[in-house]
Design an enzyme around this catalytic site. Sequence first.
Site, short mmCIF file in Angstrom:
data_model
loop_
_atom_site.label_atom_id
_atom_site.label_comp_id
_atom_site.label_asym_id
_atom_site.label_seq_id
_atom_site.Cartn_x
_atom_site.Cartn_y
_atom_site.Cartn_z
N ASP A 58 76.37 12.40 17.54
CA ASP A 58 76.61 12.10 16.13
C ASP A 58 76.31 10.63 15.83
OD1 ASP A 58 77.69 13.20 13.51
OD2 ASP A 58 79.02 11.48 13.80
N PHE A 153 30.39 33.44 23.62
CA PHE A 153 31.26 33.64 24.79
C PHE A 153 30.67 34.75 25.64
CE2 PHE A 153 35.34 34.96 26.92
CZ PHE A 153 35.46 33.80 27.67
N ARG A 170 30.15 34.36 17.17
CA ARG A 170 31.52 34.74 16.86
C ARG A 170 32.17 33.67 15.99
NH1 ARG A 170 35.57 33.46 22.01
NH2 ARG A 170 34.90 31.29 22.33
N GLN A 213 37.11 26.07 25.88
CA GLN A 213 37.32 24.99 26.84
C GLN A 213 36.29 23.88 26.64
OE1 GLN A 213 37.51 28.22 27.51
NE2 GLN A 213 38.91 28.67 29.21
N ASN A 239 43.50 30.33 20.60
CA ASN A 239 42.30 30.97 20.09
C ASN A 239 42.70 32.00 19.04
OD1 ASN A 239 39.77 32.03 19.65
ND2 ASN A 239 39.24 32.16 21.82
#
Length: 286
Positions: A58, A153, A170, A213, A239
């Site tokens: 506190d 990819f 993509r 990456q 992702n």
Amino acid sequence: MTVKLGANRYGKAETRLVRVVKDGPVHHIKDVNVSTALSGDMEAAHLSGDNAAVLPTDSQKNTVFAFAREHGVAEIETFALLLARHFVETRPTVHHARVEVEEYAWNRRGPHSFVRDGGEVRTCVVHHDRDGRTTVVSGLKDLVVLNSTGSEFHGYIVDPYTTLQPTDDRVLATAVAARWRHTGQTPSYAKSYEQVRGALLEAFAGTHSLSLQQTLYAMGERALTTCPEICEVRLTLPNKHHFAVDLSPFGLDNDNEVFHAADRPYGLIEGGVLREDAPDAGFAWE
């Protein structure tokens, strides 16, 4: 069996603070979330319940509010440094202080009217210990970015459980969480923040990605070459998958124009990029 006390710390988490600065009819606001954590000679509190070495959480909260009034809240890194040094230098039993601050942006709509910015959150974590070692880590989180093409990819491991099809086109989307470590005194944390943020965005937009990456490394490398005041960047990139919808049952084609945005599960890519001569942080960033 013999047991002993391990590493420990305690503090006040998520003290919500709004500081208003009144410049005549024009007001300025700082909206932050402050978490403090202290460690040191605290064994007795754990082993026998003796709290003589404990500064109550506190009191830590009240210090945050009092410092906001006495010193103001300029750059969050500067405010965190003030708090961390205060706890270590005024309390003999406190050997290490960790102060984390998140800042929420507001856009001005009038002299004293604001609209909450729904974008990324600026962050910092400051460590300071009794030996005089200080580490300042700036950062951001929830910076959502997307490339609608320019991402591939393929060439990955295929095993009996692989169903993912290779692609040379993509959507690549993520919510960037980035942290960067300063080498020493930074003249302007605000300026370095804008430099690093801009470098991250430029690298994300400008990299033809063969993997997330690869994009992560490009973003960290660009930040380090842009801002000489930092020595290490750590990135967390979920992702955010976008899957092209099969519209053939309806007699329609789909040349990567209609996607299902899936929120989970998602790939999570994490990594760091640092200068070869980066000094040791002295202690963990977390």
